[in-house]
Structure formats: structure tokens, C-alpha cells
Write a protein that holds these residues in place. Structure first.
Motif, PDB file in Angstrom:
ATOM      1  N   ILE A  99       0.725  -1.274  -0.081  1.00  0.00           N
ATOM      2  CA  ILE A  99      -0.006  -0.065   0.147  1.00  0.00           C
ATOM      3  C   ILE A  99       0.886   1.152  -0.079  1.00  0.00           C
ATOM      4  CG2 ILE A  99      -1.677   1.178   1.520  1.00  0.00           C
ATOM      5  CD1 ILE A  99      -2.869  -1.195   2.236  1.00  0.00           C
ATOM      6  N   ALA A 100       2.103   1.194   0.772  1.00  0.00           N
ATOM      7  CA  ALA A 100       2.803   2.399   0.878  1.00  0.00           C
ATOM      8  C   ALA A 100       3.479   2.699  -0.506  1.00  0.00           C
ATOM      9  CB  ALA A 100       3.681   2.311   2.280  1.00  0.00           C
ATOM     10  N   GLU A 106      -2.534   1.858  -3.017  1.00  0.00           N
ATOM     11  CA  GLU A 106      -2.954   2.831  -1.940  1.00  0.00           C
ATOM     12  C   GLU A 106      -4.361   3.490  -2.104  1.00  0.00           C
ATOM     13  OE1 GLU A 106      -0.401   6.259  -1.532  1.00  0.00           O
ATOM     14  OE2 GLU A 106      -1.464   6.717   0.431  1.00  0.00           O
ATOM     15  N   GLY A 110      -5.708   0.352   0.021  1.00  0.00           N
ATOM     16  CA  GLY A 110      -5.555   1.253   1.203  1.00  0.00           C
ATOM     17  C   GLY A 110      -6.857   1.874   1.414  1.00  0.00           C
ATOM     18  N   ALA A 156       2.323   0.402   6.723  1.00  0.00           N
ATOM     19  CA  ALA A 156       2.301   1.550   5.559  1.00  0.00           C
ATOM     20  C   ALA A 156       2.924   2.748   6.141  1.00  0.00           C
ATOM     21  CB  ALA A 156       1.031   1.727   5.275  1.00  0.00           C
TER      22      ALA A 156
END
Length: 273
Positions: A99-100, A106, A110, A156
Motif C-alpha cells: 500500500i505504501a 494505496e 488502502g 504502511a
């Protein structure tokens, strides 16, 4: 030529004695807490069936240990807890890093993770019962969902907070792909990962107890429910004390040493007043 004597720093107290000093302070605090509790009971503010004395609670605890009720419940709960938590940590760390690092993840995964965080973990139990039936897999699923989101969010955040200089330097040195993740991103995000795992453990316990309260199966949560059904406040408090004790043991034996190692590795020791 006469040399000036070198200044010597005062010797620090040995960590061994500092550790025993901390244990003594903790035991003294618990003893004081017990005395306050006993004083409230003797004052007769509440009836004994609502607030039993510490001696009555210890007696229930001893009876539960002698007849193996509490050891069996601890074993059943810890088995579900360890399996569910381990799965949540592995999936959560991978999910958080993806996600990061990737904008598409994301904006999609996310978004779902952020939304699901507002959902209490116990709300997963009806769905788990439909999917898995009345068995341990349903409780383990609730534990996973209770812990997974906290771990993934912390992972994340840990990746996002890595100084860009680290990443630029690693790329200039030729690191990329899995090497960049394993050698740079994962170690640099360890402080946040440890915090997320600690939060995930706490959320997993809450999810486990909530599921076992509603699910008739051996476990600490079920013992709490039995105590409520028999209006046995001493048994309820005794089981709660066991849960608190297990939380302290895990924190002292697992998370605190891990945090100390990470703080030492990152040069963050000695910052406490």
C-alpha cells in the motif's frame, strides 16, 4: 612532565540491579493496589457478591488452576491467538508495504483498509460463522481481522516515514526490487512495525475475547461468560486477572526486548528522562 589525572565518569548502576529495582517497584504498586481494594471491600460500599475481596478472587483462581479449568482455557485461547495473530502479522506487513509503495494499491486496497478500521472486530463473527461454521476457524478468522488492519496500517506508515535520503542512497548504490525491500525498506520501517505488531496483539486479544464470549467453546472468554451466568464476580475478576497477566508476560518477554533491540540499533537509547 606530570600528566593530569583523567576524569572518570561515575559508574552506572548495573542493569541487573536496575531490573530488580523495577520488579520491586511493580510488586510494591500491586501490593498497594491490593490494600486499597481490600479497604474498599471492608468499607462495605458494595455487597460482597458485587465486589469480592482479593482473598476470594485468589481462592477462585486457585480452584480454577487446581481443577485444570484455567490451564485448559489458557491453552485453547493461546492456540487460537497465536495462529490468528501470526497470519495477521505476515499478511499485514506485506499488505502495508504494498500500500505504501504503490499508488494504485494505496488508492484501492488502502481505501478498503482505512474503511474497515472503523468496523469493530466482533462484527466479523456472524460472517465467520456463515463461512466456517461453529468451529475454531471462525474465531481465528475474527482474530485475524481484528489484528490485520492495525498491523498493515502501521507497516504502511513506517514505509512512508522512511527518509527519502535512504532510498536515494540505496538506489544510487544499485539496490532495487526485492533487494531494496529486504535490505533497506524493511529494516528502516522496523520501529513502526514493532509498534504495529504490539497494537495488533492487543486488538487480537480483544477480538478473541469478544468471539469466545459469544461462542460456546473452551477458552478464557467462555470462562468469563460462565462466571456471568452464575453471577460469580470473583471468577470473572480471576479470569480477567489471568488475561492481564498473560498480556504483561507477552509484553515483557516479546515486545519490550524487541523494542529495546530496535531502539539500540537506531541509536535511540538514553533518550528517556
Amino acid at each position: 612532565m606530570v600528566q593530569e589525572p583523567k576524569e572518570t565518569l561515575p559508574a552506572k548502576p548495573r542493569s541487573h540491579w536496575r531490573g530488580w529495582r523495577g520488579v520491586f517497584i511493580s510488586l510494591a504498586f500491586l501490593a498497594a493496589l491490593g490494600l486499597v481494594w481490600e479497604g474498599i471491600v471492608r468499607a462495605g460500599i458494595w455487597p460482597s457478591y458485587s465486589l469480592p475481596s482479593p482473598a476470594t478472587v485468589l481462592d477462585r483462581l486457585w480452584v480454577g488452576i487446581k481443577n485444570n479449568t484455567i490451564p485448559i482455557a489458557i491453552g485453547s485461547s493461546m492456540k487460537r491467538m497465536i495462529v490468528g495473530y501470526a497470519i495477521a502479522v505476515v499478511i499485514g506487513i506485506v499488505l502495508g508495504m504494498v500500500i505504501a509503495r504503490y499508488e494504485l494499491a494505496e488508492r484501492t486496497i488502502g481505501l478498503v483498509v482505512s474503511g474497515l478500521q472503523s468496523l469493530p472486530s466482533i462484527t466479523w463473527l456472524p460472517l465467520a460463522l456463515i463461512w466456517f461454521g461453529l468451529n475454531d476457524r471462525a474465531i481465528i478468522f475474527v482474530v485475524i481481522m481484528g489484528s490485520l488492519l492495525a498491523v498493515s496500517q502501521a507497516a504502511a506508515d513506517g514505509v512512508r516515514n522512511i527518509p527519502p535520503l535512504y532510498l536515494r542512497t540505496a538506489r544510487n548504490l544499485g539496490a532495487s526490487g526485492p533487494t531494496l525491500f529486504i535490505r533497506v525498506i524493511f529494516p528502516a520501517s522496523l520501529p513502526s512495525l514493532i509498534t504495529g505488531m504490539k497494537l495488533g496483539w492487543a486488538f487480537a486479544w480483544r477480538a478473541l475475547m469478544a468471539a469466545e464470549l459469544l461462542f460456546i467453546t473452551p477458552g478464557l472468554g467462555h470462562l468469563l461468560e460462565v462466571g456471568r451466568e452464575f453471577n460469580d464476580t470473583a471468577r470473572v475478576i480471576a479470569v480477567m486477572a489471568v488475561i492481564v497477566f498473560l498480556g504483561i508476560v507477552v509484553d515483557r518477554l516479546v515486545f519490550s526486548p524487541a523494542e529495546k533491540v530496535v531502539r539500540k540499533r537506531w541509536g535511540l537509547t538514553g533518550l528517556q528522562a
